[in-house]
Design a protein around this motif. Sequence first.
Motif, short mmCIF file in Angstrom:
data_model
loop_
_atom_site.label_atom_id
_atom_site.label_comp_id
_atom_site.label_asym_id
_atom_site.label_seq_id
_atom_site.Cartn_x
_atom_site.Cartn_y
_atom_site.Cartn_z
N LEU A 90 0.82 -1.21 0.00
CA LEU A 90 0.00 0.00 0.00
C LEU A 90 0.85 1.26 0.00
N LEU A 91 2.13 1.13 0.28
CA LEU A 91 2.99 2.31 0.29
C LEU A 91 3.28 2.77 -1.13
N THR A 92 3.25 4.06 -1.32
CA THR A 92 3.49 4.65 -2.64
C THR A 92 4.95 4.56 -3.01
N GLY A 93 5.22 4.38 -4.28
CA GLY A 93 6.58 4.43 -4.79
C GLY A 93 6.64 5.38 -5.98
N GLY A 94 7.84 5.67 -6.43
CA GLY A 94 7.99 6.50 -7.62
C GLY A 94 7.98 7.98 -7.31
N ASP A 95 7.90 8.77 -8.36
CA ASP A 95 7.96 10.22 -8.25
C ASP A 95 6.64 10.78 -7.75
N PRO A 96 6.69 11.93 -7.05
CA PRO A 96 5.46 12.50 -6.50
C PRO A 96 4.63 13.22 -7.56
N LEU A 97 3.39 13.48 -7.21
CA LEU A 97 2.50 14.32 -7.99
C LEU A 97 2.17 15.56 -7.17
N ARG A 98 1.68 16.58 -7.84
CA ARG A 98 1.08 17.71 -7.12
C ARG A 98 -0.35 17.29 -6.78
N GLU A 99 -0.70 17.30 -5.51
CA GLU A 99 -1.97 16.72 -5.09
C GLU A 99 -2.76 17.65 -4.17
N LEU A 100 -4.05 17.66 -4.40
CA LEU A 100 -5.03 18.28 -3.51
C LEU A 100 -5.86 17.15 -2.93
N GLU A 101 -6.05 17.12 -1.61
CA GLU A 101 -6.77 16.00 -1.00
C GLU A 101 -7.65 16.48 0.15
N TYR A 102 -8.92 16.08 0.09
CA TYR A 102 -9.88 16.41 1.14
C TYR A 102 -10.66 15.15 1.52
#
Length: 444
Positions: free
Chosen positions: A299-311
């Motif tokens: 479940l852990l994310t890998g790779g490069d990040p994204l620009r994210e908005l989360e609510y």
Amino acid sequence: MTDLFAAAPPAWHNRARTAQANPQVWAAPRTPQEVAAAVAHAAQAGLQVRPVGSGTALSPLAAGQEMMLSLAGLRGVAELSEADGTVTVWAGTPLGELAAALDSRGLSVPGLGGHAEQTVGGALATGTHATGLTSRRLGAAVTALELVDGQGQVRQLRPEDMHFSAAALSLGALGAVTRATLRTQPAYRLRLSTRSVGWGELMALGPEYAQAAPHVSLTWRPAREDHEAVLLRRAWPVAEASGAAAPSSGAGTGASLLGGPAQALADAGALFSPLPAPMRQLLESRAQAEVVLAPQHALLTGGDPLRELEYAVPLAALTPALRDLRAVLTRAGTQGTPLQLPVGVRFVAADDLLLGTPAGEGMAVITLGAPLALPPEVTAPHFRGAEGVLRAYGGLPAWGRLHGLGETELAALYPGWADFRAARDALDPQRRFGSPYLRRVLGE
């Protein structure tokens, strides 16, 4: 003491380069006592301090122009008590490293989510969580905390202590967590399956997907009709799991089979190559392989990040929020640059953390993501429109993501806001662990 501070403080930025800092002082302690010494030095020099982990948060929570306190030197498992069902881990330990170490002993921790390189301290400070109504935030698994407060005192906090529920999700505003004791549980494997979901079905059954499996993620791109559900069913315990061989449980991104929610846990196309190769291959060939077994830390994310908005919005608001979100994103694409930005949906259970998920049936977590290669001015209309929709439904912003709220708006969203302020007054009355960003979101 001379090794505690860098002779030439390095310029700092987070992994996504959405936050930068040029601190006057860079401290790299290796023990709680050295953390306390660094805070005492900051107090003597009149400096504010920001603790920093691996820089996976998109918000500028860790950015500090005065002193930055790296906890990378406090790393590893301090104690594993199988009799008590707990593990004590240093705050600078990456989540992937902790998960792999526990998995090798047939154990795991509940609520594990986030990035494989994210540190335990960073995950607690930002309220990181996994996905599913059976899963609370990682902070809800904490049974004890060691914290160096704003007065340079090393404190031991337990659930019965007045300020514990504030310290377990503190935004790094109460002090620097140096180690945490977490509840453990038997390790398990995840049975993963994907299926296509039509827009009509999503609108009719959206909240019901939260009950479909212990871990559920949905993804869709508003300008298209293709949607996908990823269902992760628990195979418990590991010894009873059967089927395909489980992937390697090594530490780091090699163990990360699933991307984050905005990376959609699905085939999001060439723009989303940060999805780890095993997951891309699985989803591309899902007609040939409907189920796979993977360790919990997949479940852990890998790779490069994204620009994210989360609510996070109330479960009952999921369907209308997605409907309105689709409309506003389509309109932003019509009036500006057409973009195929994925929207991810996860779920989180309620907890008793003051800045966590308020008590109730749990919430739906909606994430809008964009590749960092897209300039912010291009994606700004989409993000502004999405934030307006999610705020209208009473959404709570993710502390580690980008959002535009300030102290007045946030205080109205959290029933425990006054108690958190009281904890801050008690543990850091001089606002030693302050910053301009914290002034915006927490006030003075």
